[in-house]
Motif scaffolding. Structure first.
Motif, PDB file in Angstrom:
ATOM      1  N   SER A 146      -1.706   9.657   0.258  1.00 13.77           N
ATOM      2  CA  SER A 146      -2.503   9.669  -0.805  1.00 13.77           C
ATOM      3  C   SER A 146      -1.893  10.085  -1.817  1.00 13.77           C
TER       4      SER A 146
ATOM      5  N   SER B 209      -4.411   1.864   1.409  1.00 14.53           N
ATOM      6  CA  SER B 209      -5.497   0.752   0.764  1.00 14.53           C
ATOM      7  C   SER B 209      -4.580  -0.157   0.193  1.00 14.53           C
TER       8      SER B 209
ATOM      9  N   SER C  41       0.830  -1.118   0.070  1.00 13.28           N
ATOM     10  CA  SER C  41       0.036  -0.079   0.043  1.00 13.28           C
ATOM     11  C   SER C  41       0.853   1.260  -0.084  1.00 13.28           C
TER      12      SER C  41
ATOM     13  N   ASN D  26      -5.873   7.462  -8.607  1.00 16.52           N
ATOM     14  CA  ASN D  26      -5.652   7.939  -7.064  1.00 16.52           C
ATOM     15  C   ASN D  26      -5.939   6.816  -6.201  1.00 16.52           C
TER      16      ASN D  26
ATOM     17  N   SER E 225      -5.555   5.958  -2.122  1.00 16.12           N
ATOM     18  CA  SER E 225      -5.684   6.401  -0.649  1.00 16.12           C
ATOM     19  C   SER E 225      -4.502   5.671   0.109  1.00 16.12           C
TER      20      SER E 225
END
Length: 364
Positions: A75, A201, A71, A196, A198
């Motif tokens: 962001s 995530s 991940s 895009n 976050s």
């Protein structure tokens, strides 16, 4: 004449009733003749003793030795995806890159702040050194010396804070390029250029596959035969000519709440990545010495509401008995309780039989 005719009719009806009653009486005296026509056709087998092998086949599932979730720490927009599903990667290899324009701008601001606070600190430090010299010569008071020292320490704190901010900015710029934490294979990639994302995530996983775990579930009664490091043979239909060998690596200390079975992991070297997560394999688990057990053909076993039954043959009739079943032994199933060797069991039409039904057997 009419009365005689009526009397004859009555006598005829009486004779008919007596005849029907007599026929039913004869039928009641010979029930086997009718039942013989309604007997259920079955074939039979006997409960026999057979050798239960020391090696018991169990089904297992392949899992990666480790599975690292990939991940982003912050962001942003993805500018470049560098890997695909199934691709092998090395530890530290770049996986994808996030837009870092704003991050680099923040880094430049942080660097300028470091330069400014450093200059201020250097100046205040030099001033404090001069104050120490003048104080030793009697030209500065104690209060003036302490003021210079306080000023220097304050500027030093500002300088340290600016350096910490710059280090954080540098770390964020570096983390804009996300790298693999381990050697492995890319799986579950959910990422495209321009996307895009976050912070936090899940975007993909890196499965370590040079060694894998084969996971099996072992019943409580077989746990006594297992110990750490035991050698285990593994096979799968995909590679019928390949033989895999592993060792017991993890034994769960707690049984599953629903299955009441213990989860065991077998570590297997997998240098060619032939074993992949999700594959089903057959595990040859060593359960000690071979032993003699009672067994019946699998088709003889009837399951109802979680219980197991057999139909036996007694004086031409089906008798249902409750038994406890054990392991599958090829075309047979082990019977651990409720049956004796040589007992005749029925094989056919079990769903149609009731306890006490007459059965017709073929030639044995």
């Amino acid at each position: 004449m009419e009365k005689k005719h009526t009397r004859r009719i009555m006598l005829g009806l009486l004779a008919l009733i007596i005849g029907v009653m007599g026929w039913r009486w004869v039928e009641a005296e010979n029930p086997q003749e009718e039942q013989q026509l309604q007997a259920v056709a079955v074939s039979t087998a006997v409960v026999k003793s057979m050798e239960k092998p020391a090696v018991m086949p169990l089904s297992g599932t392949v899992e990666g030795l480790t599975s690292s979730i990939i991940s982003s720490r912050f962001s942003g927009q993805v500018t470049n995806v560098l890997v695909e599903d199934g691709q092998q990667v090395e530890k530290g290899q770049p996986l994808f890159v996030l837009d870092d324009v704003e991050l680099r701008n923040s880094l430049r601001v942080a660097q300028n702040n470091v330069n400014q606070t450093k200059a201020k600190y250097d100046n205040n430090r030099d001033e404090f050194q001069r104050s120490k010299t003048l104080f030793s010569q009697g030209a500065y008071s104690q209060q003036q010396l302490e003021m210079a020292r306080t000023k220097m320490l304050a500027s030093q704190a500002e300088y340290d804070s600016a350096r910490a901010s710059m280090a954080s900015a540098q770390k964020q710029v570096a983390e804009a390029t996300v790298v693999s934490p381990a050697k492995g294979v890319i799986a579950h990639k959910n990422l495209t250029n321009g996307q895009n994302v976050s912070a936090g995530s899940q975007l993909m996983t890196v499965e370590q596959l040079d060694s894998v775990h084969v996971v099996i579930n072992v019943e409580q009664r077989d746990m006594a035969f297992l110990k750490m490091g035991d050698r285990v043979e593994i096979a799968l239909d995909t590679y019928p000519d390949e033989k895999f060998v592993g060792n017991v690596h993890v034994i769960s200390p707690v049984a599953g709440k629903e299955s009441r079975m213990f989860r065991v992991k077998i570590k297997v070297d997998n240098p060619d990545f032939l074993l992949r997560p999700g594959m089903f394999v057959q595990v040859q688990l060593n359960l000690g010495q071979p032993k003699q057990v009672l067994a019946v053909p699998q088709q003889a076993l009837l399951g109802q509401k979680g219980l197991q039954y057999l139909f036996t043959l007694e004086e031409g009739k089906a008798r249902r008995i409750r038994v406890e079943a054990g392991d599958i032994l090829g075309d047979y199933v082990e019977i651990t309780q409720g049956a004796t060797e040589g007992m005749i069991v029925l094989l056919d039409n079990l769903d149609k039989l009731k306890d006490g039904d007459l059965v017709q057997t073929g030639e044995e």
